[in-house]
Design an enzyme around this catalytic site. Structure first.
Site: not given
Ligand code: MIC
Ligand code: SF4
Length: 643
Positions: A64-65, A119, A379, A533, A535
């Site tokens: 999805d990313h 995630d 965010r 995140s 990550r």
């Molecule tokens: C995000 O919203 O920051 C992400 C991208 O979904 C991350 C995961 C990632 O960095 O791959 C998260 O929220 O954990």
């Molecule tokens: Fe995707 Fe993270 Fe954004 Fe949710 S917050 S839509 S999981 S990138």
């Protein structure tokens, strides 16, 4: 004494420890989810652990990313993920099928079960009464291997909801109000558990939107009870057989109770550049808006998009606004189609995108210079949208659509009668985008493109730690600061050497060079270091560059766990004023660190060379200490699982 919903779920899954707030526990994990940006690494780690098939009740791999395919990299990763899912027995949700959290809620969430996801917004499934927790990829790989998940027993905050939401006010406003009250660190170490008569006025997708943004409070998870509303949702998903009632006992004890009268809430908005920078929409009305996006795992359900479409039935989008829809899932998109809402959106000129994260993680949709972008996302950390000095505001779908109509930030209540939407009676459930694994994966070949590089190997912790401080940062540093995402960097998630060149790039572009030249090195930080995140690249890539110590005023939960997993020592100033004593370029010396950690020392002496000695707290469990000394979880797991 009665139990909260959280305690009921934990007690059924407890493997080690006692349910005493803040003490270390281990819980059994029933389900896991991964997404592609963290998933490639998680599956490489699962392979490195050396187990053939997943040992959970259910594991799902979502894509999805990284949907933009500007070269081979993301497409290669998708093929790798699909093939390895089939091999090890995980379900695979294809690119375009939707955002992991939305799809998981719809198709797999089961009240009372535990879910671990790579995630940070995994707690979304708490809307369907799961105990769902975000973690680093390696912790999820361990859970797929059947290992328990280790955490500190959370304190449970009760959020008592009364009343019902007024017109034009929705679930997002509830959680924005909580972010306003508690801030991005208000939930650290806590589970937010909702109860009270107001809960039944919220649908499961409303609850999920609230649970989702609980992550921005820093909370370990958010949990709603499982009641007749949950049953209705599961019936619509044709999965009612997995329903059970789960409510807190009447004498359950919460560490604190926060009351929210839903009837008194107003439309709220988070201003740039933090999800807790919340004000009432009416207080900042009139600022011109150039982009409005409804989407992300917070607000991309059928209701969220239908409400916007309904409001647009006899109105139009302001000519200066790019109005965009990122549906949460294929299910949402298909049902918007049968209900006629999609037609309305196309008619008014909305830009309809495929289901996925898209602009939420800077994969396209970057706003123009010096313009305001209103998003229903999770965010708005600085630069996350892909545009430098961006001005991203977070709001509800109602505020988003009202502002798209007028071209300026608008309190939706000024539009008059509120849109009323209903669910299509023939709501479509169609799992064409989800691929079930074969019963036997032994014949499946794993497809690896040239973007997938082997995992780096890490050495054990030395007896004495002597490190140079190459970076000193302030409070609330996010993982987006440490390891940025976006369309240029995300495709490198399977290649640690390449991605490490971007560590701290927005703060100090010289960081990777300095780290490699001075390794081993340290970073000094303020409060809530590593929020955001899950990550693990924000720990893995710095470790690859030679970071061995982080000394800060406080850590965000997932980042701290990731540091431990990759053998970086996470220490906290015993006296936060000592933060002032350290400058960039100083050398820090911790003698006999390994021995001190293994003997369970709660405090370490840190010598700031040629200056003074200070004390640092090591708030680590016995297991954490072993992992750090072994050079990280993977080294330790290989030893443990092979013996
Ligand atoms: C995000 O919203 O920051 C992400 C991208 O979904 C991350 C995961 C990632 O960095 O791959 C998260 O929220 O954990
Ligand atoms: Fe995707 Fe993270 Fe954004 Fe949710 S917050 S839509 S999981 S990138």
């Amino acid at each position: 004494m009665g139990l909260t919903v959280t305690e009921k779920i934990i007690s059924k899954h407890l493997i080690e420890g006692e349910m005493k707030p803040r003490s270390p526990i281990a819980i059994k994990i029933d389900q896991t989810l991964t997404q592609d940006a963290t998933g490639t690494m998680a599956y490489l780690e699962f392979e490195a652990i050396g187990i053939d098939r997943v040992r959970t009740e259910l594991s799902v791999s979502y894509v999805d990313h990284n949907l933009l395919q500007s070269d081979f990299k993301n497409a290669d990763d998708h093929r790798f993920l699909q093939s390895i899912a089939a091999k090890i027995g995980a379900y695979f949700s294809k690119p375009g099928n939707g955002i992991c959290h939305q799809v998981h809620l719809e198709r797999f969430a089961v009240p009372g079960k535990t879910l671990l996801g790579s995630d940070s917004h995994t707690p979304t499934a708490g809307g369907c009464s799961m105990l769902a927790i975000g973690a680093g990829g390696l912790d999820v790989a361990m859970a797929m291997a059947g290992e328990p998940f280790y955490l500190n027993m959370p304190e449970v905050i009760g959020v008592k909801l009364t009343g019902s939401l007024p017109d034009w006010v929705s679930a997002k406003d509830v959680i924005l109000e909580l972010l306003r009250r508690l801030s991005v660190k208000g939930g650290v170490g806590k589970v937010m558990e909702y109860f009270g008569p107001g809960v039944k006025t919220l649908s499961v997708t409303d609850r999920a939107a609230i649970a989702n943004l609980g992550t921005e409070l820093g909370a370990t998870s958010t949990v709603f009870p499982s009641d007749e509303v949950t049953l209705e949702f599961l019936k619509m998903q044709k999965r009612e057989e997995c329903w059970q009632e789960i409510v807190a006992d009447s004498d359950a004890q919460y560490i604190e109770i926060i009351e929210i009268d839903l009837s008194s809430l107003e439309p709220m908005i988070a201003c740039p550049s933090s999800p807790d920078n919340v004000v009432k929409v009416k207080d900042i009305e009139g600022r011109p808006v150039h982009q409005v996006i409804i989407g992300s795992c917070a607000n991309s359900s059928y209701r969220d998009i239908a409400v916007a479409a309904k409001a647009l039935e006899d109105r139009s989008i302001h000519p200066q606004v790019s109005f965009e829809i990122n549906p949460g899932s294929k299910q949402v998109l298909e049902n918007l189609d049968v209900s006629g809402h999609l037609k309305t959106l196309i008619h008014v000129g909305a830009r309809i995108h495929q289901s996925g994260c898209l602009g939420c993680i800077g994969m396209g949709q970057a706003p123009a210079t010096n313009t305001i972008s209103l998003r229903t996302f999770t965010r708005n950390f600085p630069g996350r949208s892909g545009t430098k000095n961006d001005q991203v505001y977070l709001c509800s779908p109602e505020t988003a659509v009202a502002s798209a109509i007028t071209g300026k930030i608008t309190d939706p209540r000024t539009l008059g009668e509120a849109p009323k939407i209903s669910w299509p009676s023939d709501y479509i459930i169609n799992d064409i985008g989800i691929i079930e694994p074969p019963a036997d994966g032994s014949e499946v070949e794993i497809i690896r493109g040239p973007n997938i590089k082997p995992l780096p190997k890490f050495d054990v912790l030395p007896d004495d730690l002597i490190v140079t401080v190459i970076l000193k940062v302030e409070d609330n540093i996010t993982t987006d600061h440490i390891m940025p995402a976006g369309s240029k960097i995300l495709p490198l998630r399977s290649n640690i050497e390449a991605i490490s060149e971007y560590v701290f790039s927005a703060i100090d572009p010289e960081f990777p060079k300095k780290a490699k030249e001075n390794a081993p090195v340290a970073i000094v930080g303020g409060e809530n270091y590593g929020q955001g995140s899950s990550r693990e690249h924000a720990a893995l890539a710095p470790r690859y560059l030679g970071v061995r110590l982080k000394l800060v005023k406080s850590f965000a939960r997932i980042h701290k766990a990731n540091l431990i997993n990759f053998g970086i020592v996470p220490l906290i100033f015993a006296n936060s004023k000592d933060y002032e004593e350290i400058s960039q370029g100083d050398t820090l010396i911790i003698k006999d660190i390994k021995q001190a950690l293994l003997s369970g020392a709660k405090e370490l002496e840190v010598e700031i060379k040629d200056k003074k000695k200070i004390k640092a707290i090591c708030d680590l469990s016995e297991r954490d200490r072993k992992l750090i000394c072994a050079g990280g979880l993977l080294n330790w797991a290989k030893q443990k699982l092979s013996s």
